[in-house]
Design a protein around this motif. Structure first.
Motif, mmCIF file in Angstrom:
data_model
loop_
_atom_site.group_PDB
_atom_site.id
_atom_site.type_symbol
_atom_site.label_atom_id
_atom_site.label_comp_id
_atom_site.label_asym_id
_atom_site.label_seq_id
_atom_site.Cartn_x
_atom_site.Cartn_y
_atom_site.Cartn_z
ATOM 1 N N ALA A 236 -1.397 -8.277 -8.220
ATOM 2 C CA ALA A 236 -0.279 -7.209 -7.598
ATOM 3 C C ALA A 236 -0.776 -5.934 -7.313
ATOM 4 O O ALA A 236 -1.787 -5.605 -7.905
ATOM 5 N N THR A 237 -0.007 -5.302 -6.172
ATOM 6 C CA THR A 237 -0.499 -4.209 -5.871
ATOM 7 C C THR A 237 0.559 -3.249 -5.425
ATOM 8 O O THR A 237 1.399 -3.530 -4.471
ATOM 9 N N SER A 238 0.791 -2.035 -5.718
ATOM 10 C CA SER A 238 1.560 -0.901 -5.252
ATOM 11 C C SER A 238 0.850 0.008 -4.864
ATOM 12 O O SER A 238 1.287 1.144 -4.548
ATOM 13 N N GLY A 239 -0.400 0.183 -4.915
ATOM 14 C CA GLY A 239 -1.418 1.149 -4.619
ATOM 15 C C GLY A 239 -2.108 0.727 -3.212
ATOM 16 O O GLY A 239 -1.620 -0.117 -2.205
ATOM 17 N N ARG A 240 -3.281 1.182 -2.901
ATOM 18 C CA ARG A 240 -4.293 0.844 -1.811
ATOM 19 C C ARG A 240 -5.356 0.134 -1.958
ATOM 20 O O ARG A 240 -5.869 0.078 -3.097
ATOM 21 N N ILE A 241 -5.558 -0.736 -1.166
ATOM 22 C CA ILE A 241 -6.770 -1.639 -0.869
ATOM 23 C C ILE A 241 -7.410 -1.523 0.376
ATOM 24 O O ILE A 241 -6.952 -1.584 1.401
ATOM 25 N N TRP A 242 -8.798 -1.184 0.481
ATOM 26 C CA TRP A 242 -9.439 -0.638 1.414
ATOM 27 C C TRP A 242 -10.758 -1.400 1.650
ATOM 28 O O TRP A 242 -11.695 -1.518 0.307
ATOM 29 N N GLU A 243 -11.131 -2.031 2.687
ATOM 30 C CA GLU A 243 -12.555 -2.380 2.823
ATOM 31 C C GLU A 243 -12.971 -3.247 1.730
ATOM 32 O O GLU A 243 -14.043 -3.330 1.326
ATOM 33 N N SER A 244 -12.017 -4.513 1.426
ATOM 34 C CA SER A 244 -12.239 -5.295 0.286
ATOM 35 C C SER A 244 -12.288 -6.723 0.601
ATOM 36 O O SER A 244 -11.574 -6.859 1.687
ATOM 37 N N PHE A 245 -12.684 -7.651 -0.079
ATOM 38 C CA PHE A 245 -12.476 -8.861 0.143
ATOM 39 C C PHE A 245 -12.523 -9.866 -1.027
ATOM 40 O O PHE A 245 -13.033 -9.377 -2.314
#
Length: 291
Positions: A236-245
């Motif tokens: 789960a995320t309530s933050g940021r996900i950048w350029e990931s897979f």
């Protein structure tokens, strides 16, 4: 690079990745034959250690210190740890490209933070590989290969093996519960969460305004039980996900919430996923939400 006797090393690099960084690629590493050798990085003197016991003792005597691995270390001879070797840390651990192999921890204490470092309260963990870990945590716990709970920064690091948490817990291949930064990291970990847990291939739960996963990936499978939330990269995320897979497969039980990249994204001001993707299969059983 190998330094024998008392040969020392001084490094200086930009801490801003846009202007430069320290990285160890293609199995590159700096190895010291003597832990008394001087190592200075960006003006800070580091304590060199050549085994996990020495690292544990050094950190426990100086929670905000600067430590570096002098060589690869096989922890299989240490046996199974009953708790995190390093319960809490707020300093800097520099792996120098080294591998810490076969770390085994079985701590099923309710609510415990389980990993090489139980709680990374501040500071940096960087340039380290944890190979073939076997991490087991308990009910309502937090577990990951490097740390159960991260409030610092983890950079250029890798983990493989298995991470297993029981019900209502946070399970991640690298980090169980992340409140700060995971940058340029990778996990190839079979991550398992019990009923009503949150489980992710790299991070269990990526939390809030400062919780960031950047330039990172997971190719391990994620398996979660009834009522769990599971994602290939982050549960789960309530933050940021950048350029990931993520490329592993994600599976949930009944009444689960399961996604190939993340199981649940809160959205709002911080829940942003940018330039990221997944390629693994996603499956759950009865009365589940799957995406």
């Amino acid at each position: 690079v190998y330094f024998d006797a008392l040969g020392g090393l001084s490094l200086k690099f930009s801490a801003n990745r846009d202007n430069g960084d320290l990285q160890f690629r293609s199995n590159g590493q700096v190895t010291f034959g003597n832990t008394s050798a001087p190592l200075t990085i960006n003006g800070k003197r580091y304590v060199l250690v050549d085994n996990l016991a020495a690292l544990k003792d050094g950190i426990n005597s100086n929670l905000s210190g600067y430590f570096a691995l002098a060589n690869d270390y096989d922890a299989s001879a240490d046996g199974v740890y009953s708790s995190s070797p390093i319960p809490r840390f707020r300093g800097t651990l520099e792996g120098l490209g080294h591998k810490l192999s076969n770390l085994s921890i079985n701590d099923q204490t309710r609510g415990a933070a389980v990993g090489l470092i139980g709680v990374q309260a501040d500071g940096f963990v960087r340039d380290i590989a944890l190979a073939n870990v076997d991490i087991v945590g308990g009910v309502a716990g937090m577990g990951g290969a490097i740390t159960g709970k991260n409030e610092g920064t983890i950079v250029n690091s890798f983990a493989s093996g298995t991470v297993t948490l029981l019900k209502s817990a946070y399970a991640g291949g690298l980090v169980g519960l992340n409140f700060n930064t995971v940058d340029n990291c990778h996990a190839d970990v079979l991550t398992t969460g019990g009923a009503h847990s949150i489980a992710g291939g790299l991070v269990g739960f990526n939390v809030g305004a400062h919780g960031t996963i950047n330039r990172s990936s997971s190719n391990g499978n994620v398996v979660a039980q009834t009522g769990a939330i599971a994602g290939g990269l982050a549960g789960a995320t309530s933050g940021r996900i950048w350029e990931s897979f993520a490329t592993g497969n994600t599976t949930g039980g009944d009444k689960a919430i399961v996604g190939g990249l993340t199981g649940y994204n809160t959205g709002g001001n911080f829940g942003r996923i940018i330039a990221s993707y997944e390629t693994g299969s996603v499956f759950a059983t009865a009365k589940s939400a799957v995406g």
